[in-house]
Design a protein around this motif. Sequence first.
Motif, PDB file in Angstrom:
ATOM      1  N   LEU A  14       0.838  -1.258   0.099  1.00 39.17           N
ATOM      2  CA  LEU A  14      -0.062  -0.100   0.032  1.00 39.17           C
ATOM      3  C   LEU A  14       0.926   1.333   0.196  1.00 39.17           C
ATOM      4  CD1 LEU A  14      -2.471  -1.179   2.635  1.00 39.17           C
ATOM      5  CD2 LEU A  14      -2.727  -1.386   0.427  1.00 39.17           C
ATOM      6  N   PRO A  15       0.344   2.352  -0.687  1.00 42.13           N
ATOM      7  CA  PRO A  15       1.279   3.485  -0.569  1.00 42.13           C
ATOM      8  C   PRO A  15       1.404   4.283   0.724  1.00 42.13           C
ATOM      9  CG  PRO A  15      -0.963   3.760  -2.128  1.00 42.13           C
ATOM     10  CD  PRO A  15      -0.687   2.383  -1.699  1.00 42.13           C
ATOM     11  N   SER A  16       0.434   3.773   1.508  1.00 40.22           N
ATOM     12  CA  SER A  16       0.520   4.214   2.706  1.00 40.22           C
ATOM     13  C   SER A  16       1.217   3.695   3.819  1.00 40.22           C
ATOM     14  CB  SER A  16      -0.864   4.297   3.521  1.00 40.22           C
ATOM     15  OG  SER A  16      -1.704   3.134   3.115  1.00 40.22           O
ATOM     16  N   ASP A  17       1.547   2.439   3.304  1.00 40.58           N
ATOM     17  CA  ASP A  17       2.733   1.764   4.317  1.00 40.58           C
ATOM     18  C   ASP A  17       4.084   2.251   4.137  1.00 40.58           C
ATOM     19  OD1 ASP A  17       4.089  -0.101   5.959  1.00 40.58           O
ATOM     20  OD2 ASP A  17       3.309  -1.932   4.827  1.00 40.58           O
ATOM     21  N   PHE A  18       4.325   3.598   4.293  1.00 49.03           N
ATOM     22  CA  PHE A  18       5.834   4.115   4.002  1.00 49.03           C
ATOM     23  C   PHE A  18       6.759   3.718   4.615  1.00 49.03           C
ATOM     24  CE2 PHE A  18       7.915   8.307   3.872  1.00 49.03           C
ATOM     25  CZ  PHE A  18       7.661   8.657   2.382  1.00 49.03           C
ATOM     26  N   TYR A  19       6.787   2.821   5.663  1.00 48.74           N
ATOM     27  CA  TYR A  19       8.103   2.258   6.354  1.00 48.74           C
ATOM     28  C   TYR A  19       7.910   0.790   5.961  1.00 48.74           C
ATOM     29  CZ  TYR A  19       9.395   6.328   8.841  1.00 48.74           C
ATOM     30  OH  TYR A  19      10.204   7.364   9.150  1.00 48.74           O
ATOM     31  N   ALA A  20       6.929   0.174   5.135  1.00 48.68           N
ATOM     32  CA  ALA A  20       6.844  -1.202   4.533  1.00 48.68           C
ATOM     33  C   ALA A  20       6.759  -2.042   5.783  1.00 48.68           C
ATOM     34  CB  ALA A  20       8.228  -1.594   3.898  1.00 48.68           C
ATOM     35  N   TYR A  21       5.984  -1.863   6.858  1.00 45.05           N
ATOM     36  CA  TYR A  21       5.606  -2.705   7.849  1.00 45.05           C
ATOM     37  C   TYR A  21       5.143  -4.102   7.415  1.00 45.05           C
ATOM     38  CZ  TYR A  21       5.948   1.233  11.159  1.00 45.05           C
ATOM     39  OH  TYR A  21       6.383   2.210  12.021  1.00 45.05           O
ATOM     40  N   GLU A  22       4.617  -4.129   6.387  1.00 48.32           N
ATOM     41  CA  GLU A  22       3.928  -5.293   5.969  1.00 48.32           C
ATOM     42  C   GLU A  22       5.109  -6.524   5.569  1.00 48.32           C
ATOM     43  OE1 GLU A  22       1.361  -6.798   2.040  1.00 48.32           O
ATOM     44  OE2 GLU A  22       0.697  -5.147   3.212  1.00 48.32           O
ATOM     45  N   MET A 270      -6.901   5.248   8.634  1.00 49.26           N
ATOM     46  CA  MET A 270      -5.987   6.118   8.273  1.00 49.26           C
ATOM     47  C   MET A 270      -5.488   6.104   6.977  1.00 49.26           C
ATOM     48  SD  MET A 270      -3.889   7.698  11.793  1.00 49.26           S
ATOM     49  CE  MET A 270      -4.100   6.110  12.742  1.00 49.26           C
ATOM     50  N   PHE A 271      -4.991   4.617   6.608  1.00 52.53           N
ATOM     51  CA  PHE A 271      -4.429   4.207   5.384  1.00 52.53           C
ATOM     52  C   PHE A 271      -5.226   4.802   4.365  1.00 52.53           C
ATOM     53  CE2 PHE A 271      -1.019   0.988   6.163  1.00 52.53           C
ATOM     54  CZ  PHE A 271      -0.189   1.714   7.138  1.00 52.53           C
ATOM     55  N   ALA A 272      -6.580   4.471   4.449  1.00 52.56           N
ATOM     56  CA  ALA A 272      -7.685   4.677   3.460  1.00 52.56           C
ATOM     57  C   ALA A 272      -7.542   6.266   3.107  1.00 52.56           C
ATOM     58  CB  ALA A 272      -8.828   4.156   3.928  1.00 52.56           C
ATOM     59  N   ALA A 273      -7.886   6.903   4.300  1.00 53.25           N
ATOM     60  CA  ALA A 273      -8.108   8.427   4.168  1.00 53.25           C
ATOM     61  C   ALA A 273      -6.961   8.992   3.584  1.00 53.25           C
ATOM     62  CB  ALA A 273      -8.016   8.980   5.543  1.00 53.25           C
ATOM     63  N   TYR A 274      -5.700   8.649   3.967  1.00 53.50           N
ATOM     64  CA  TYR A 274      -4.379   9.090   2.921  1.00 53.50           C
ATOM     65  C   TYR A 274      -4.257   8.924   1.709  1.00 53.50           C
ATOM     66  CZ  TYR A 274       0.389   9.473   1.444  1.00 53.50           C
ATOM     67  OH  TYR A 274       1.650   9.794   0.803  1.00 53.50           O
ATOM     68  N   GLU A 275      -4.795   7.631   1.306  1.00 50.27           N
ATOM     69  CA  GLU A 275      -4.624   7.234   0.001  1.00 50.27           C
ATOM     70  C   GLU A 275      -5.769   7.780  -0.937  1.00 50.27           C
ATOM     71  OE1 GLU A 275      -4.531   3.108  -0.163  1.00 50.27           O
ATOM     72  OE2 GLU A 275      -3.056   2.832   1.276  1.00 50.27           O
ATOM     73  N   ILE A 276      -6.858   7.990  -0.342  1.00 48.88           N
ATOM     74  CA  ILE A 276      -8.221   8.762  -1.205  1.00 48.88           C
ATOM     75  C   ILE A 276      -7.804  10.015  -1.363  1.00 48.88           C
ATOM     76  CG2 ILE A 276     -10.506   9.353  -1.115  1.00 48.88           C
ATOM     77  CD1 ILE A 276     -11.184   6.607   0.829  1.00 48.88           C
ATOM     78  N   ARG A 367     -17.628   8.408   3.893  1.00 52.54           N
ATOM     79  CA  ARG A 367     -17.865   7.065   4.798  1.00 52.54           C
ATOM     80  C   ARG A 367     -17.049   6.865   6.031  1.00 52.54           C
ATOM     81  NH1 ARG A 367     -16.115   2.009   3.040  1.00 52.54           N
ATOM     82  NH2 ARG A 367     -16.043   2.664   0.886  1.00 52.54           N
ATOM     83  N   PHE A 368     -15.666   6.951   5.574  1.00 54.00           N
ATOM     84  CA  PHE A 368     -14.504   6.938   6.458  1.00 54.00           C
ATOM     85  C   PHE A 368     -14.700   8.029   7.817  1.00 54.00           C
ATOM     86  CE2 PHE A 368     -12.871   4.559   3.024  1.00 54.00           C
ATOM     87  CZ  PHE A 368     -12.492   3.417   3.495  1.00 54.00           C
ATOM     88  N   VAL A 369     -14.950   9.196   7.296  1.00 53.84           N
ATOM     89  CA  VAL A 369     -15.123  10.309   8.346  1.00 53.84           C
ATOM     90  C   VAL A 369     -16.361   9.790   9.354  1.00 53.84           C
ATOM     91  CG1 VAL A 369     -16.127  12.530   8.795  1.00 53.84           C
ATOM     92  CG2 VAL A 369     -14.310  12.022   6.926  1.00 53.84           C
ATOM     93  N   ALA A 370     -17.397   9.332   8.720  1.00 50.82           N
ATOM     94  CA  ALA A 370     -18.546   8.792   9.663  1.00 50.82           C
ATOM     95  C   ALA A 370     -18.336   7.716  10.508  1.00 50.82           C
ATOM     96  CB  ALA A 370     -19.786   8.607   8.893  1.00 50.82           C
ATOM     97  N   ASP A 371     -17.605   6.516   9.834  1.00 53.50           N
ATOM     98  CA  ASP A 371     -17.217   5.686  10.762  1.00 53.50           C
ATOM     99  C   ASP A 371     -16.333   5.727  11.721  1.00 53.50           C
ATOM    100  OD1 ASP A 371     -19.036   4.232   8.950  1.00 53.50           O
ATOM    101  OD2 ASP A 371     -17.700   3.062   7.711  1.00 53.50           O
ATOM    102  N   ALA A 372     -15.307   6.635  11.420  1.00 54.22           N
ATOM    103  CA  ALA A 372     -14.248   6.918  12.415  1.00 54.22           C
ATOM    104  C   ALA A 372     -14.976   7.284  13.774  1.00 54.22           C
ATOM    105  CB  ALA A 372     -13.355   8.154  11.824  1.00 54.22           C
ATOM    106  N   GLU A 373     -15.985   7.804  13.742  1.00 59.28           N
ATOM    107  CA  GLU A 373     -16.739   8.485  15.042  1.00 59.28           C
ATOM    108  C   GLU A 373     -17.156   7.099  16.004  1.00 59.28           C
ATOM    109  OE1 GLU A 373     -17.027  11.567  16.259  1.00 59.28           O
ATOM    110  OE2 GLU A 373     -15.660  11.826  14.715  1.00 59.28           O
ATOM    111  N   ALA A 374     -17.621   6.163  15.129  1.00 56.95           N
ATOM    112  CA  ALA A 374     -17.647   4.730  15.956  1.00 56.95           C
ATOM    113  C   ALA A 374     -16.566   4.226  16.499  1.00 56.95           C
ATOM    114  CB  ALA A 374     -18.749   3.899  15.145  1.00 56.95           C
ATOM    115  N   ILE A 375     -15.636   3.799  15.600  1.00 55.64           N
ATOM    116  CA  ILE A 375     -14.462   3.493  16.080  1.00 55.64           C
ATOM    117  C   ILE A 375     -13.804   4.138  17.339  1.00 55.64           C
ATOM    118  CG2 ILE A 375     -11.972   2.694  15.250  1.00 55.64           C
ATOM    119  CD1 ILE A 375     -13.088   2.398  12.627  1.00 55.64           C
ATOM    120  N   TYR A 376     -13.858   5.274  17.226  1.00 61.16           N
ATOM    121  CA  TYR A 376     -13.156   6.307  18.406  1.00 61.16           C
ATOM    122  C   TYR A 376     -13.881   5.976  19.788  1.00 61.16           C
ATOM    123  CZ  TYR A 376     -12.114  10.710  20.882  1.00 61.16           C
ATOM    124  OH  TYR A 376     -11.673  11.385  21.651  1.00 61.16           O
ATOM    125  N   SER A 377     -15.257   5.310  19.715  1.00 62.40           N
ATOM    126  CA  SER A 377     -15.934   5.361  20.854  1.00 62.40           C
ATOM    127  C   SER A 377     -16.058   3.940  21.330  1.00 62.40           C
ATOM    128  CB  SER A 377     -17.308   5.789  20.784  1.00 62.40           C
ATOM    129  OG  SER A 377     -17.249   7.477  20.496  1.00 62.40           O
TER     130      SER A 377
END
Length: 402
Positions: A14-22, A270-276, A367-377
């Motif tokens: 993924l382009p968001s995996d900047f340090y290649a953790y995978e 976060m990965f999705a938000a950055y890539e989008i 969709r990610f903005v809205a869903d983040a609110e649930a994950i936050y809680s």
Amino acid sequence: MPTPSGPYLDKGLLPSDFYAYEDLLSEREREKIEAVREFLHTQAAPIVDDYWARAEFPFQLVEGFRDLGLTAWADPDSAESRPSNLFSGFIALELAHFDASLATFFGVHTGLAMGTVLACGSEEQKRRWLPAMSRFEKIGAFGLTEPHGGSDVAGGLLTTARRDGDGWILDGAKRWIGNATFADLVVIWARDAETHHVLGFVVEKDTPGFTATKIENKMALRIVQNADIVLDGCRVPEANRLQNANSFKDTATILRQTRSGVAWEAVGVMFAAYEIALQYAKEREQFGRPIAGFQLVQDLLVKMLGNATASCGMVTRLAQLQDASVYRDEQSALAKAQCTVRMRESVGWARELMAGNGIVLDYKIGRFVADAEAIYSYEGTREIQALIVGRAVTGGLSAFVR
């Protein structure tokens, strides 16, 4: 105008995996991750926005989850070994990177429901329920939170279990129970009316006295079918009482493990938000050139990437501690708190970058903005996680209200 885009534009890292953790995963594990991506790209991508908008669950994807074989190891007769926490974390990341609702469905079924049976069930109970659950033939749910008890549920659990002959009578209510409208097996936590100990039960679908009603009008995780549960003289046999669930400490053992999974989900979002946002910035033109070439836009992109990279490092190290069996409650709590705060910040920056298009479902980020609110809680608010960590770092000084 740019074409609406999402995180699954290219295969490979993924382009968001900047340090290649995978790259820390084995080759076989990376192949499984790629299979998950392929499943999401080919089967889920064409339908997920529509189901999210309609607040319905895409049952046609359940077979695909089964075919991935990610939970086959949980069958007591399986020859497969249990996956590492690092690999399981990347699965949670990958699912949330595509859609947080699907990640939640998977986490509730495998982490909370199956995880409870694995940790608290007898050998007979594991053999009775886990094979079908591991094949997604029976879907699980986890009933802990109550209408008037969220953060204080450890001491304020009101659902009761009363012994009656060769069974138990459950009375009470649960709220926000994911998967519960269609689950075949629901783990219910209740307080023994006589001893006041917290016990765990598996309530099977269509048990008299058990009612699950879908919670309507949610703004987040709309694909997840959360339910209000009413237990009204619900009788379950002693054989359905989880034999190794005898106190809230047993409940907390499950939550400690799944809380880290929520932190991984936050990284996926976060990965999705950055890539989008990155793809959009490269395509969207203003003042005669792509907005990706403007300083303030690049600053937002770098801040999002920094949040995602730092958070991925945190959950990766947490998984390594879990695999070494040396991690502590406060480490899971810190990861959940920190990663979800950074997630909330990052999706906000992505929406800001996309301006008006950021609130249109066609452009994904809303969709990610809205869903983040649930994950936050869920799985414990940031404030509760802060008190868990605060108690640890101050040498046991508890700031919890009693």
